[in-house]
Design a protein around this motif. Structure first.
Motif, PDB file in Angstrom:
ATOM      1  N   GLY A  77       0.832  -1.203   0.000  1.00 26.70           N
ATOM      2  CA  GLY A  77       0.000   0.000   0.000  1.00 26.70           C
ATOM      3  C   GLY A  77       0.864   1.248   0.000  1.00 26.70           C
ATOM      4  N   VAL A  78       0.464   2.238  -0.776  1.00 25.21           N
ATOM      5  CA  VAL A  78       1.195   3.508  -0.854  1.00 25.21           C
ATOM      6  C   VAL A  78       0.271   4.625  -0.369  1.00 25.21           C
ATOM      7  N   PHE A  79       0.694   5.331   0.674  1.00 29.27           N
ATOM      8  CA  PHE A  79      -0.073   6.442   1.224  1.00 29.27           C
ATOM      9  C   PHE A  79       0.712   7.730   1.035  1.00 29.27           C
ATOM     10  N   GLU A  80       0.003   8.756   0.598  1.00 28.50           N
ATOM     11  CA  GLU A  80       0.653  10.044   0.337  1.00 28.50           C
ATOM     12  C   GLU A  80       0.029  11.113   1.241  1.00 28.50           C
ATOM     13  N   PRO A  81       0.442  11.147   2.502  1.00 25.99           N
ATOM     14  CA  PRO A  81      -0.142  12.136   3.430  1.00 25.99           C
ATOM     15  C   PRO A  81       0.297  13.550   3.103  1.00 25.99           C
ATOM     16  N   LEU A  82      -0.585  14.501   3.407  1.00 29.14           N
ATOM     17  CA  LEU A  82      -0.239  15.906   3.203  1.00 29.14           C
ATOM     18  C   LEU A  82       0.892  16.297   4.146  1.00 29.14           C
ATOM     19  N   GLY A  83       1.755  17.174   3.692  1.00 25.67           N
ATOM     20  CA  GLY A  83       2.851  17.673   4.519  1.00 25.67           C
ATOM     21  C   GLY A  83       4.098  16.807   4.493  1.00 25.67           C
ATOM     22  N   ARG A  84       4.087  15.719   3.701  1.00 25.59           N
ATOM     23  CA  ARG A  84       5.278  14.874   3.573  1.00 25.59           C
ATOM     24  C   ARG A  84       5.745  14.881   2.134  1.00 25.59           C
ATOM     25  N   ARG A  85       7.079  14.893   1.970  1.00 23.31           N
ATOM     26  CA  ARG A  85       7.635  14.868   0.624  1.00 23.31           C
ATOM     27  C   ARG A  85       7.549  13.471   0.014  1.00 23.31           C
ATOM     28  N   TYR A  86       7.758  12.449   0.862  1.00 24.76           N
ATOM     29  CA  TYR A  86       7.780  11.071   0.365  1.00 24.76           C
ATOM     30  C   TYR A  86       6.582  10.286   0.895  1.00 24.76           C
ATOM     31  N   PRO A  87       6.113   9.313   0.122  1.00 23.82           N
ATOM     32  CA  PRO A  87       4.963   8.519   0.573  1.00 23.82           C
ATOM     33  C   PRO A  87       5.362   7.522   1.655  1.00 23.82           C
ATOM     34  N   ILE A  88       4.350   6.957   2.281  1.00 19.96           N
ATOM     35  CA  ILE A  88       4.537   5.896   3.268  1.00 19.96           C
ATOM     36  C   ILE A  88       4.124   4.575   2.613  1.00 19.96           C
ATOM     37  N   PHE A  89       5.003   3.602   2.704  1.00 20.16           N
ATOM     38  CA  PHE A  89       4.728   2.289   2.120  1.00 20.16           C
ATOM     39  C   PHE A  89       4.380   1.310   3.239  1.00 20.16           C
ATOM     40  N   VAL A  90       3.299   0.568   3.034  1.00 21.29           N
ATOM     41  CA  VAL A  90       2.860  -0.405   4.023  1.00 21.29           C
ATOM     42  C   VAL A  90       2.695  -1.752   3.337  1.00 21.29           C
ATOM     43  N   SER A  91       3.359  -2.772   3.877  1.00 22.50           N
ATOM     44  CA  SER A  91       3.246  -4.124   3.348  1.00 22.50           C
ATOM     45  C   SER A  91       2.856  -5.049   4.490  1.00 22.50           C
ATOM     46  N   ASN A  92       1.578  -5.412   4.547  1.00 28.79           N
ATOM     47  CA  ASN A  92       1.079  -6.282   5.604  1.00 28.79           C
ATOM     48  C   ASN A  92       0.905  -7.702   5.087  1.00 28.79           C
ATOM     49  N   GLY A  93       1.088  -8.672   5.936  1.00 29.77           N
ATOM     50  CA  GLY A  93       0.859 -10.058   5.568  1.00 29.77           C
ATOM     51  C   GLY A  93       2.034 -10.661   4.817  1.00 29.77           C
ATOM     52  N   ILE A  94       1.875 -11.926   4.436  1.00 25.47           N
ATOM     53  CA  ILE A  94       2.959 -12.653   3.770  1.00 25.47           C
ATOM     54  C   ILE A  94       2.572 -13.040   2.344  1.00 25.47           C
TER      55      ILE A  94
END
Length: 201
Positions: A80-97
């Protein structure tokens, strides 16, 4: 006559990998009243060698030897790629196997005796195409293996597509189908649960 040199037997192993050595054992069992006694094992080592790509199940196997292509063979993993306001770079989330291969196979379908005869048999090709169409469309798990020693436990994820080239006077079709990995092809449990083998060790 009791001479072991006169003993012959055939074992069909469709799950063998190319360029891999396997050891097979024949175990004679003798009945003595209500008891069974194992005799001396007959052990033979065999180097598996084959060409092409194969798809099969417990009862059927098809060889693709001509015009074979792999397309889009990839490893699937959900990120998952999240692009929150106020951040230059996105947050990457990888849950599960979750992690599995998928891809597409293409091959030219010719009659089974083409290597020996070098003659195109339109009737035999049509019958083979119809059997293959039913086989790839039955929704059941299968195995897929190739000359590179790779093997997957798969399910077909698209209807098989057959196309004829007018330049060959519609003599033989090109087939393609998509697949996705559904288990470990080297796990006895996965093979048994998906109906590829009759019993798990």
């Amino acid at each position: 006559d009791g001479n072991i040199d006169n003993l012959t037997f055939t074992f069909r192993d469709t799950l063998n990998k190319n360029e891999t050595e396997y050891e097979y054992a024949f175990v004679p069992v003798f009945s003595e009243g209500v008891n069974e006694v194992e005799g001396n094992y007959v052990i033979n080592s065999i180097l598996s060698k084959f060409n092409g790509v194969y798809v099969g199940d417990m009862d059927n196997i098809f060889a693709f030897l001509y015009g074979v292509n792999y397309n889009n063979n990839k490893r699937n993993r959900q990120v998952g790629v999240f692009e929150p306001l106020g951040r230059r770079y996105p947050i990457f989330v990888s849950n599960g196997i979750l992690s599995y291969d998928s891809g597409t196979v293409e091959a030219t379908i010719l009659n089974d005796n083409y290597d020996e005869t070098r003659r195109i048999d339109r009737v035999a090709i049509t019958k083979k195409k119809d059997r293959l169409k039913e086989f790839l469309s039955d929704g059941k798990p299968k195995f897929l293996k190739d000359i590179n020693g790779q093997i997957w436990l798969i399910v077909c994820t698209s209807a098989p597509d057959f196309s004829y080239d007018s330049n060959t006077f519609m003599a033989y079709p090109k087939m393609s189908f998509s697949w996705a990995e559904i288990g470990d092809a080297e796990s006895q449990t996965d093979l048994y649960q998906n109906g590829i083998i009759s019993e798990a060790d």
